[in-house]
Write an enzyme that holds these catalytic residues in place. Sequence first.
Site, PDB file in Angstrom:
ATOM      1  N   LYS A  44       0.838  -1.196   0.000  1.00  0.00           N
ATOM      2  CA  LYS A  44       0.000   0.000   0.000  1.00  0.00           C
ATOM      3  C   LYS A  44       0.879   1.253   0.000  1.00  0.00           C
ATOM      4  O   LYS A  44       2.086   1.189   0.257  1.00  0.00           O
ATOM      5  CB  LYS A  44      -0.919  -0.001   1.219  1.00  0.00           C
ATOM      6  CG  LYS A  44      -0.181   0.084   2.550  1.00  0.00           C
ATOM      7  CD  LYS A  44      -1.134   0.083   3.730  1.00  0.00           C
ATOM      8  CE  LYS A  44      -0.363   0.200   5.050  1.00  0.00           C
ATOM      9  NZ  LYS A  44      -1.271   0.271   6.207  1.00  0.00           N
ATOM     10  N   TYR A 280      14.614  30.470   7.498  1.00  0.00           N
ATOM     11  CA  TYR A 280      13.528  31.269   8.062  1.00  0.00           C
ATOM     12  C   TYR A 280      13.602  31.357   9.582  1.00  0.00           C
ATOM     13  O   TYR A 280      13.811  30.353  10.263  1.00  0.00           O
ATOM     14  CB  TYR A 280      12.178  30.678   7.661  1.00  0.00           C
ATOM     15  CG  TYR A 280      11.879  30.748   6.184  1.00  0.00           C
ATOM     16  CD1 TYR A 280      11.870  31.971   5.511  1.00  0.00           C
ATOM     17  CD2 TYR A 280      11.589  29.601   5.459  1.00  0.00           C
ATOM     18  CE1 TYR A 280      11.582  32.039   4.155  1.00  0.00           C
ATOM     19  CE2 TYR A 280      11.296  29.659   4.105  1.00  0.00           C
ATOM     20  CZ  TYR A 280      11.296  30.879   3.457  1.00  0.00           C
ATOM     21  OH  TYR A 280      11.021  30.953   2.117  1.00  0.00           O
TER      22      TYR A 280
END
Length: 392
Positions: A44, A280
Amino acid sequence: MKETVAPPGAELRARAVIDLAAVRANVRTLRDRAPHAALMAVVKADGYGHGAAPCARAAVAAGATWLGTATPQEALALRAPGAGVPADVRIMCWLWTPGGPWREAIEADVDVSVSGMWALEEATRAARLAGRPARVQLKADTGLGRAGCQPRDWPELVTAAVRAQAEGLLRVTGLWSHFACADEPGHPSIDAQLSQFREMVAYAEARGVEPEVRHIANSPATLTLPESHFDLVRPGIALYGVSPSPAIGTPQELGLRPAMTLSASLSLVKHVPGGHGVSYGHHYVTPGETTLGLVPLGYADGIPRHASSAGPVLVEGKWRTVAGRVAMDQFVVDLGGDEPGPGAEAILFGPGDRGEPTAEDWAQASGTIAYEIVTRIGTRVPRVHVNGEQSG
């Protein structure tokens, strides 16, 4: 300020190299742990980020006889001719919502999971339209509290399934459940769920259900709980060489080999003075004159922002740490004055053979689990599959 820029023709920005020989070896290890059970390779989420079809083929080559997916779309993709999965390999999917592609799954000979009456009704309607019986696996909620039928509702579901089977609309091919805490050795819920599963299986079989497979064992249970193996085991993360939990052991201790190596090419190396803010918010400020390396991967590629100022990276044989915040497309490492050229390899994680960090190291740095680290690597990062297309 000295600055160098990567020349034209540098390596790929980033790549996730997937060693399919490792996948095959892991399947063999898992088969050895459960020698009397069949093995379902859970592929999956695009094979936990490793590539569903190539990993499915590698698992089958090593002896897996079932493939497991969450969504029906994932299962149908494996049935497509281009996937290269042999037609005799069983495929199961379990994450259904009302109105899903039941008929397409039935026509593709996919086993569908049913947790309640609405799903059984949709499956039988689709079987009528398809003109063939559905392959249905009934899921029991033995204590996880997600999908699965509660014990008090089990008699109604089993009775309806047996009736539909007598009408030729379905075949109950499996009875199954899922552990909540198999990755926590000794947790009391493990024995409780096993007991509940045995009771619910016995109830269904006493009323005429003859399943091909009964299964509850995920990766940790496959590795540590032989009493849970029944007819089939369903390893997922362990296929890819990642330990389900540090409490169980490292990949090496479990006989597993991590299959994914994530790396990038430094896109910039430059000298900066001391006191220079990085990324940042300036959560990292250089303690002195140094060199910075720009790694062109960010949270848009699946690098956890929670690994800001913590994620480890191997550059030129030395562990570096993410300097400041991880941005959308890039992050910085402090190279401590070293001057690798632009295009030099920065290894975020791999098996650890070359001293590089592992997915577990990134999980610890990010406050998450290694499952998430490998699965979240995004589609901007090309997968490069090596050592493929060999028999087990």
